[in-house]
Design an enzyme around this catalytic site. Structure first.
Site, PDB file in Angstrom:
ATOM      1  N   ASP A 114       0.807  -1.172  -0.009  1.00 15.29           N
ATOM      2  CA  ASP A 114      -0.110   0.042  -0.003  1.00 15.29           C
ATOM      3  C   ASP A 114       0.668   1.320  -0.079  1.00 15.29           C
ATOM      4  OD1 ASP A 114      -2.283  -1.949   0.439  1.00 15.29           O
ATOM      5  OD2 ASP A 114      -2.223  -1.590   2.552  1.00 15.29           O
TER       6      ASP A 114
HETATM    7  N1  URA Z   1      -0.859  -6.000   3.961  1.00 11.42           N
HETATM    8  C1  URA Z   1      -1.520  -4.705   3.967  1.00 11.42           C
HETATM    9  O1  URA Z   1      -2.479  -4.498   4.531  1.00 11.42           O
HETATM   10  N2  URA Z   1      -0.926  -3.873   3.271  1.00 11.42           N
HETATM   11  C2  URA Z   1       0.222  -4.030   2.687  1.00 11.42           C
HETATM   12  O2  URA Z   1       0.927  -3.120   2.110  1.00 11.42           O
HETATM   13  C3  URA Z   1       0.902  -5.240   2.828  1.00 11.42           C
HETATM   14  C4  URA Z   1       0.239  -6.334   3.254  1.00 11.42           C
END
Ligand code: URA
Length: 251
Positions: A114
C-alpha cells in the site's frame, strides 16, 4: 550487473519465452497463443508446445516484436511511506519508480505494498520469477512489523495465527508475536504467506485495531537490514539463486 542467463538454453518453449520476456506468466502466455495473438517468424501460431530459438526466431505479440532482456535484474528497495507501487500514475503522484536508478532494462515491482506501507519491495524484469514469487502455490513468506493503537491481548494473537475471516474467506495460518505493548499501542511482528490485498490491515481491523504503521521487514528470506529508507540495492547472485530454488526455477 549479474548475467543470470549466461549459458542458458537457446531452444525453449514459446510460452517460456514470453514469460521470460516479462509479458505474462506461462499460463497467460498459453492463453495469448491460443487467442492467435502470437506470431513466430511472421506466422500466427495457436498450438501449444511450439519451441523457439531465442537467438534466431522472430516472435511478435499483437504485432509488436518481443525480445528477451539481455540480462535479468533483481533490485530490492526499502520503500518509504507515501509512494505508490505502480509503473506510472496518471494522477502524477509519487511512485516507487522514482526511487530506482536508471537501468538499461525495464523492471517492475514484484507484488504490491500500500502507498502508506514501508519496507521491502522487490523489482525485476524476470516475468516468470515475479509470477512465481507472488503465486499463492509457492507460499512465499512475508514478515511485517505492525504498530496498532491499543493493547493487543494474547488471545488476539492466537486469532491472527489461526486465521480470521476477511472478505468472507479465512486467512491462512500465520505467526504473530508481540515486540512491545502498552495501553496506548502495540508493536507486533506478523508473518504471512498469502498476498491478499490490504491483508494485514484487514486482519487487524477485523479484531478492532487501527493500524498506525506497517513495514515489511522480510520477503522470501530477504531482509531490509542495513538498507536505509528510500535506498535500493541489487540482489547478489546467490540471493537470486535462492529465490529461483524456492520457486522451482533453478536448473
Ligand atoms: N498488507 C497490507 O494490508 N498492506 C500492505 O501494504 C501489505 C500487506
Amino acid at each position: 550487473m549479474s548475467r543470470v542467463y549466461a549459458g542458458r538454453k537457446t531452444i525453449i518453449r514459446l510460452n517460456k519465452f514470453l514469460a521470460q520476456a516479462g509479458l505474462a506468466s506461462r499460463r497467460e502466455a498459453d492463453r495469448m497463443i491460443q487467442e492467435g495473438r502470437v506470431r513466430l517468424n511472421g506466422r500466427v501460431v495457436t498450438e501449444l508446445g511450439v519451441k523457439v530459438d531465442e537467438h534466431k526466431d522472430r516472435v511478435e505479440v499483437d504485432n509488436r516484436p518481443v525480445r528477451l532482456p539481455s540480462e535479468h535484474v533483481c533490485l530490492l528497495l526499502n520503500k518509504p511511506a507515501g509512494y505508490i507501487v505502480t509503473l506510472d500514475d496518471p494522477q502524477q503522484r509519487k511512485t516507487v519508480m522514482e526511487l530506482l536508478p536508471r537501468l538499461p532494462v525495464r523492471v517492475f515491482p514484484v507484488g504490491r505494498l500500500d502507498a502508506e506501507t514501508e519496507g521491502l519491495l522487490l523489482f525485476t524484469n524476470d516475468g516468470e520469477l515475479a509470477h512465481r514469487l507472488t503465486h499463492p502455490r509457492y507460499e512465499i513468506k512475508k514478515l511485517y512489523e505492525v504498530k496498532v493503537k491499543g493493547f493487543v491481548e494474547d488471545k488476539e494473537l492466537e486469532k491472527l495465527e489461526k486465521g480470521i475471516f476477511i472478505d468472507g474467506r479465512k486467512t491462512a495460518p500465520a505467526r504473530a508475536r508481540i515486540i512491545y505493548r502498552n495501553r496506548e499501542k502495540s508493536l507486533l511482528s506478523l508473518e504471512i504467506h498469502e498476498g491478499r490485498k490490504h491483508e494485514v490491515r484487514k486482519m487487524l481491523y477485523a479484531l478492532g485495531f487501527e493500524v498506525r504503521k506497517l513495514r515489511r521487514v522480510s520477503f522470501a528470506g530477504l531482509t531490509i537490514k542495513g538498507l536505509r529508507r528510500g535506498f535500493w540495492r541489487r540482489l547478489r547472485p546467490e540471493e537470486v539463486d535462492r529465490l529461483k530454488k524456492m520457486t522451482g526455477l533453478a536448473d
